[in-house]
Design a protein around this motif. Structure first.
Motif, PDB file in Angstrom:
ATOM      1  N   ILE A 129       0.821  -1.209   0.000  1.00 38.63           N
ATOM      2  CA  ILE A 129       0.000   0.000   0.000  1.00 38.63           C
ATOM      3  C   ILE A 129       0.861   1.268   0.000  1.00 38.63           C
ATOM      4  N   SER A 130       2.141   1.143   0.401  1.00 37.73           N
ATOM      5  CA  SER A 130       3.053   2.294   0.353  1.00 37.73           C
ATOM      6  C   SER A 130       3.711   2.448  -1.005  1.00 37.73           C
ATOM      7  N   GLY A 131       3.561   1.442  -1.861  1.00 40.59           N
ATOM      8  CA  GLY A 131       4.163   1.494  -3.191  1.00 40.59           C
ATOM      9  C   GLY A 131       5.577   0.958  -3.264  1.00 40.59           C
ATOM     10  N   GLN A 132       6.090   0.409  -2.162  1.00 43.89           N
ATOM     11  CA  GLN A 132       7.458  -0.105  -2.163  1.00 43.89           C
ATOM     12  C   GLN A 132       7.590  -1.389  -2.973  1.00 43.89           C
ATOM     13  N   ALA A 133       6.509  -2.134  -3.076  1.00 49.13           N
ATOM     14  CA  ALA A 133       6.516  -3.373  -3.856  1.00 49.13           C
ATOM     15  C   ALA A 133       5.135  -3.573  -4.464  1.00 49.13           C
ATOM     16  N   ARG A 134       5.094  -4.232  -5.619  1.00 47.49           N
ATOM     17  CA  ARG A 134       3.806  -4.527  -6.251  1.00 47.49           C
ATOM     18  C   ARG A 134       3.339  -5.933  -5.920  1.00 47.49           C
ATOM     19  N   ARG A 135       4.281  -6.874  -5.866  1.00 45.35           N
ATOM     20  CA  ARG A 135       3.947  -8.254  -5.499  1.00 45.35           C
ATOM     21  C   ARG A 135       4.920  -8.732  -4.418  1.00 45.35           C
ATOM     22  N   VAL A 136       4.363  -9.319  -3.373  1.00 46.96           N
ATOM     23  CA  VAL A 136       5.178  -9.841  -2.280  1.00 46.96           C
ATOM     24  C   VAL A 136       4.734 -11.267  -1.979  1.00 46.96           C
ATOM     25  N   MET A 137       5.697 -12.168  -1.909  1.00 44.46           N
ATOM     26  CA  MET A 137       5.411 -13.539  -1.497  1.00 44.46           C
ATOM     27  C   MET A 137       5.689 -13.659  -0.003  1.00 44.46           C
ATOM     28  N   VAL A 138       4.685 -14.116   0.740  1.00 42.11           N
ATOM     29  CA  VAL A 138       4.823 -14.299   2.184  1.00 42.11           C
ATOM     30  C   VAL A 138       4.790 -15.794   2.474  1.00 42.11           C
ATOM     31  N   ILE A 139       5.832 -16.279   3.140  1.00 39.97           N
ATOM     32  CA  ILE A 139       5.974 -17.712   3.396  1.00 39.97           C
ATOM     33  C   ILE A 139       6.120 -17.952   4.890  1.00 39.97           C
ATOM     34  N   GLY A 140       5.415 -18.954   5.390  1.00 41.03           N
ATOM     35  CA  GLY A 140       5.661 -19.467   6.730  1.00 41.03           C
ATOM     36  C   GLY A 140       6.262 -20.848   6.599  1.00 41.03           C
ATOM     37  N   ALA A 141       7.405 -21.088   7.209  1.00 44.12           N
ATOM     38  CA  ALA A 141       8.084 -22.380   7.058  1.00 44.12           C
ATOM     39  C   ALA A 141       8.816 -22.722   8.349  1.00 44.12           C
ATOM     40  N   GLU A 142       8.702 -23.986   8.764  1.00 45.72           N
ATOM     41  CA  GLU A 142       9.321 -24.400  10.023  1.00 45.72           C
ATOM     42  C   GLU A 142       9.774 -25.857   9.979  1.00 45.72           C
ATOM     43  N   THR A 143      10.846 -26.133  10.716  1.00 52.93           N
ATOM     44  CA  THR A 143      11.265 -27.500  11.030  1.00 52.93           C
ATOM     45  C   THR A 143      11.419 -27.596  12.549  1.00 52.93           C
ATOM     46  N   PHE A 144      10.281 -27.533  13.246  1.00 59.77           N
ATOM     47  CA  PHE A 144      10.307 -27.561  14.704  1.00 59.77           C
ATOM     48  C   PHE A 144      10.774 -28.911  15.253  1.00 59.77           C
ATOM     49  N   SER A 145      10.766 -29.941  14.413  1.00 63.87           N
ATOM     50  CA  SER A 145      11.274 -31.233  14.880  1.00 63.87           C
ATOM     51  C   SER A 145      12.745 -31.144  15.273  1.00 63.87           C
TER      52      SER A 145
END
Length: 323
Positions: A129-145
């Motif tokens: 919304i600030s115009g810094q990026a047009r497309r952003v990929m947001v990822i959640g990833a974990e290896t809690f084991s």
């Protein structure tokens, strides 16, 4: 005209190894019934030897790109929410950037434990919304084991590994709650509660450490704070629980999910639940559940989705999205 961060695609990845509750019965004083009754968990996925968080994240990223019909260089930024990055540095996000063949833009990690995806999503929204990026990929990833104490039956049976990804892109909206995209966010933290959920090791102590949790206290805070943050985010959007099509909560514990839904006066039929199959995948749990919800045909364009999570810190928050 209002710029909104609209969901363009989602995807997820789970390691091949599936671990049922019965796998713990030979080494711990526990049972399938005990684990199910207290958490709702039936099975979880564990990463293979040598399989890293960034590798899980990259596979989820590729699935999200396919879902969106985009190429890696169509994305301006990658934000990875994780507490279990491959290395102290560089960030898991830059590793994902390399693994998917993205040669432009920027990438960085966010660490807010189980609330990490909410914090990352809020950051991505702000950049769009600030115009810094047009497309952003947001990822959640974990290896809690990798950080479990396998002698502690109160924690090691609860967590799993996995990754989920969501791509946001800028789109014009009318500035009303009918717009598609992120409509409101609410973020919170309170460091006074750090001892309720933490890992007893880290770089400055030169130890890896294991996850430690005061389960009853975390449960109490979770039920109260998750419903509160969801209501605050809905209020900011000018909406209420009655407007919600789907709650997609952090998948930590079925009893927490049910109690939060009850406080929000949303029936369980409108809650996406995956904890039985994945366990608690920390920052990965919400994008995993979003991807599963879409793949199963439940989450549809125009649906109002509320996501909320709480994790170590304590840190908690919610995001309201028109799909």
């Amino acid at each position: 005209m209002t710029i909104r961060a609209v969901v363009a695609g989602v995807g997820h990845y789970l390691p091949e190894r599936i671990v049922p509750n019965s796998a713990f019965e030979d080494t711990l004083d526990t049972s399938d019934e005990w684990i199910r009754s207290r958490s709702g968990i039936e099975r979880r996925h564990f990463a293979a030897e040598g399989e890293t968080t960034s590798q899980l994240a990259a596979k989820a990223a590729q699935a999200a790109l396919k879902d969106a019909g985009l190429a890696p260089d169509d994305v301006d930024a990658i934000i990875v929410a994780t507490s279990t990055a491959d290395l102290t540095f560089p960030s898991a996000a830059t590793m994902v950037q390399d693994q998917i063949g993205m040669t432009r833009g920027f990438a960085f990690d966010v660490q807010a434990v189980c609330a990490g995806f909410i914090f990352a999503l809020s950051n991505a929204n702000a950049m769009i919304i600030s115009g810094q990026a047009r497309r952003v990929m947001v990822i959640g990833a974990e290896t809690f084991s990798r950080i479990m104490d396998w002698t502690d039956r109160g924690t090691c049976v609860l967590f799993g590994d996995g990754a989920g990804a969501l791509i946001l892109e800028a789109a014009e909206g009318a500035g009303t709650s009918d717009d598609r995209g992120i409509l409101a966010t609410d973020l919170n933290s309170d460091g006074r509660f750090r001892d309720l959920l933490y890992v007893d090791g880290g770089v400055s102590t030169q130890t890896t450490g294991h996850l430690r949790m005061q389960g009853k206290e975390v449960f109490r805070h979770a039920v109260e704070k998750l419903a509160d943050t969801a209501h605050k985010a809905l209020d900011k959007a000018g909406l209420s629980g009655a407007d919600v099509d789907w709650i997609v909560p952090h998948q930590a514990n079925l009893r927490i999910i049910k109690a939060t839904a009850q406080r929000m006066q949303v029936p369980m039929e409108r809650v996406i639940v995956t904890v039985q199959d994945h366990g608690n995948t920390s920052a990965a749990s919400i994008p995993l559940a979003l991807s599963v919800g879409k793949a199963e045909g439940r989450i549809k364009p125009g649906d109002l989705v509320v996501t909320e999570a709480i994790g170590g810190g304590l840190a908690w928050g919610a995001v309201v999205i028109r799909w």
